[in-house]
Design a protein around this motif. Structure first.
Motif, PDB file in Angstrom:
ATOM      1  N   VAL A  79      39.730  -0.717   1.181  1.00 14.59           N
ATOM      2  CA  VAL A  79      40.472  -1.158   2.362  1.00 14.59           C
ATOM      3  C   VAL A  79      41.425  -2.296   2.014  1.00 14.59           C
ATOM      4  O   VAL A  79      42.583  -2.311   2.456  1.00 14.59           O
TER       5      VAL A  79
ATOM      6  N   GLU B 125      40.166  -9.830   4.242  1.00 22.07           N
ATOM      7  CA  GLU B 125      39.264  -9.130   3.330  1.00 22.07           C
ATOM      8  C   GLU B 125      38.788 -10.073   2.225  1.00 22.07           C
ATOM      9  O   GLU B 125      39.443 -11.064   1.909  1.00 22.07           O
TER      10      GLU B 125
ATOM     11  N   ALA C  59      50.337  -1.828   2.203  1.00 27.30           N
ATOM     12  CA  ALA C  59      51.106  -1.916   3.448  1.00 27.30           C
ATOM     13  C   ALA C  59      51.911  -3.213   3.508  1.00 27.30           C
ATOM     14  O   ALA C  59      53.077  -3.207   3.943  1.00 27.30           O
TER      15      ALA C  59
ATOM     16  N   PRO D  34      36.301   5.056   2.491  1.00 29.64           N
ATOM     17  CA  PRO D  34      37.506   4.669   1.751  1.00 29.64           C
ATOM     18  C   PRO D  34      37.540   5.184   0.324  1.00 29.64           C
ATOM     19  O   PRO D  34      38.605   5.247  -0.292  1.00 29.64           O
TER      20      PRO D  34
ATOM     21  N   PHE E 221      46.614   5.173  11.937  1.00 29.40           N
ATOM     22  CA  PHE E 221      46.346   3.841  11.381  1.00 29.40           C
ATOM     23  C   PHE E 221      44.863   3.689  11.051  1.00 29.40           C
ATOM     24  O   PHE E 221      44.496   3.242   9.961  1.00 29.40           O
ATOM     25  N   ARG E 222      44.014   4.075  11.981  1.00 32.43           N
ATOM     26  CA  ARG E 222      42.570   3.911  11.748  1.00 32.43           C
ATOM     27  C   ARG E 222      42.093   4.783  10.596  1.00 32.43           C
ATOM     28  O   ARG E 222      41.278   4.358   9.770  1.00 32.43           O
TER      29      ARG E 222
ATOM     30  N   LEU F 291      49.497   7.127   3.465  1.00 30.71           N
ATOM     31  CA  LEU F 291      49.599   5.758   3.965  1.00 30.71           C
ATOM     32  C   LEU F 291      51.037   5.244   3.885  1.00 30.71           C
ATOM     33  O   LEU F 291      51.577   4.719   4.859  1.00 30.71           O
TER      34      LEU F 291
ATOM     35  N   ARG G  48      44.510  -0.992   0.594  1.00 28.39           N
ATOM     36  CA  ARG G  48      45.347  -0.327   1.606  1.00 28.39           C
ATOM     37  C   ARG G  48      46.216  -1.357   2.329  1.00 28.39           C
ATOM     38  O   ARG G  48      47.417  -1.140   2.535  1.00 28.39           O
ATOM     39  N   TYR G  49      45.612  -2.478   2.703  1.00 24.09           N
ATOM     40  CA  TYR G  49      46.397  -3.537   3.340  1.00 24.09           C
ATOM     41  C   TYR G  49      47.393  -4.146   2.366  1.00 24.09           C
ATOM     42  O   TYR G  49      48.506  -4.537   2.768  1.00 24.09           O
TER      43      TYR G  49
ATOM     44  N   TYR H 174      50.221  -6.906   8.404  1.00 24.26           N
ATOM     45  CA  TYR H 174      49.362  -6.369   7.347  1.00 24.26           C
ATOM     46  C   TYR H 174      48.894  -7.459   6.389  1.00 24.26           C
ATOM     47  O   TYR H 174      47.775  -7.386   5.861  1.00 24.26           O
TER      48      TYR H 174
ATOM     49  N   PHE I  80      43.681   3.060   7.343  1.00 24.52           N
ATOM     50  CA  PHE I  80      43.402   1.658   7.040  1.00 24.52           C
ATOM     51  C   PHE I  80      41.969   1.237   7.354  1.00 24.52           C
ATOM     52  O   PHE I  80      41.501   0.226   6.821  1.00 24.52           O
ATOM     53  N   GLU I  81      41.276   1.999   8.177  1.00 22.16           N
ATOM     54  CA  GLU I  81      39.889   1.673   8.525  1.00 22.16           C
ATOM     55  C   GLU I  81      39.002   2.906   8.361  1.00 22.16           C
ATOM     56  O   GLU I  81      38.218   3.252   9.249  1.00 22.16           O
TER      57      GLU I  81
END
Length: 402
Positions: free
Chosen positions: A47, A77, A54, A42, A33-34, A159, A50-51, A70, A37-38
């Motif tokens: 980022v 953001e 998801a 990137p 996950f990290r 992802l 990505r969310y 998510y 997504f983090e």
């Protein structure tokens, strides 16, 4: 951050402790996950996007808690709330059921804060979620034409494939903890088009392969649809991500090394799920679950590898051959294998259909809770692995076997 799978599943303490019996799998699912997504780097896959992907994938998959999780991260953001509203609109049209294998591509147009490049990512995500068997070099060409580079395509595929794993572990653990697991009314398949107009581009690889005639009990090769990371570009960071340095000889691992942190976490998750034999399910049965999922998703390459491993670990060779030849409805030769097969298939459908009845029948044939967690982990992981193999390249029959 708390363990996301436990939070989303509402895992009670005793099951959380059993998940700790597979510590590398648990820790590296979180690290995946990290990484995805983090990420510290990137690149051209922001980022917020990505969310957004998801949120879209969780929503169209029927995973309401994951979708909300998510969506909340996306809303935090810059510009995320406006983007979340647009994601909601597109996701409502993308809800479907899978797996299926006969076209019917659902495509999305730019709207509001969601531009053409992100819309193409949603096209690809819908394909990976419901019918990865229909992937082709044209899907890679579609992303490239929209402006996606090779590194970002690998991260996008990782992802979406990781989410297929994460949501299934969440679902399985929640049902094991006492949730009913009923999906309610059957979800209809979303209407799509036979030809979305995607074509391979100048950077798309279209390898000359001999495709297997079906599911086979011998080894297969695999060829990618986009350029892997050249060996001369590998840094110590990339070598470390391989876990085994000799994997640099594999086109598949060189391709996934374009996102080294995701590759490393994924590989360590894999190794603990399948090779940690501290109690729980036998190795042959874990490999059986991998083979069942691969057969159901249509991944000839993964099925060829893991049917052999199940046999090597003492699995019923005749039952495995029937599975390859006849499909997931084949006679599995024993009550234990039949219930593992049935549970793996139920978990592989989208939305997942694993129910309290499946869990009870696994208990009735002698599986304890740790063994059931192993079934869930193994089946869920191959919903990750199959999607990478099916959507980044294709199997090839070795010359010696043609």
């Amino acid at each position: 951050m708390s363990d996301i799978i436990d939070v989303l599943a509402g895992t009670p303490d005793h099951l959380a402790q059993l998940r700790y019996r597979r510590p590398e799998a648990r820790e590296n699912a979180q690290l995946s996950f990290r990484a995805l997504f983090e990420p510290e780097r990137p690149g051209e896959f922001p980022v917020a996007w990505r969310y957004a992907v998801a949120t879209f994938v969780a929503t169209i998959s029927g995973s309401a808690r994951a979708g909300q999780f998510y969506r909340e991260l996306l809303s935090e953001e810059d510009g995320g709330e406006a983007l979340a509203v647009d994601v909601d609109k597109l996701a409502a049209r993308g809800v479907s059921a899978g797996p299926y294998y006969d076209g019917g591509f659902v495509t999305f147009q730019p709207v509001g804060a969601l531009d053409a490049r992100l819309a193409a990512a949603f096209d690809f995500a819908h394909l990976l979620t419901f019918h990865p068997k229909d992937a082709s070099p044209a899907a890679i060409g579609h992303l490239q034409e929209a402006g996606w580079g090779e590194d970002a395509i690998v991260s996008l595929a990782q992802l979406v494939s990781f989410l297929a794993f994460q949501m299934r572990v969440v679902h399985g653990v929640a049902v094991l903890a006492g949730a009913t697991g009923h999906a309610g009314e059957a979800v209809p398949r979303a209407a799509g088009v036979r030809d979305p107009g995607w074509r391979p581009g100048p950077r798309t690889l279209v390898p000359q392969v001999v495709a297997p005639a079906g599911f086979v009990a011998h080894s297969l090769g695999w060829k990618p649809w986009l350029k892997d990371l050249p060996k001369e570009d590998f840094t110590p960071r990339h070598i470390e991500a391989l876990i085994k340095p000799e994997r640099i000889g594999s086109e598949y691992f060189r391709l996934l090394a374009r996102d080294p942190e995701a590759l490393k976490a994924r590989t360590l998750t894999d190794l603990d799920i399948f090779y940690n034999t501290d109690g729980g399910l036998g190795r042959a049965e874990r490999e059986l679950a991998a083979t069942v999922v691969s057969r159901f998703n249509g991944c000839e390459y993964c099925a060829s590898v893991h049917q052999a491993r199940s046999k090597e670990e003492g699995g019923d060779a005749e039952a495995i051959d029937r599975l390859l030849d006849e499909g997931v409805a084949a006679d599995m030769g024993s009550a234990v294998w039949s219930e593992i097969r049935t549970a793996a298939v139920a978990l592989t459908t989208t939305p997942p259909a694993l129910s309290a009845g499946n869990i009870e029948r696994l208990r009735e044939v002698g599986l304890d809770e740790l063994a059931i967690i192993d079934v869930i982990n193994a089946a869920a992981f191959f919903n990750w692995a199959n999607r990478l193999m099916l959507t980044l390249g294709e199997p090839d029959v070795p010359k010696r076997l043609r």
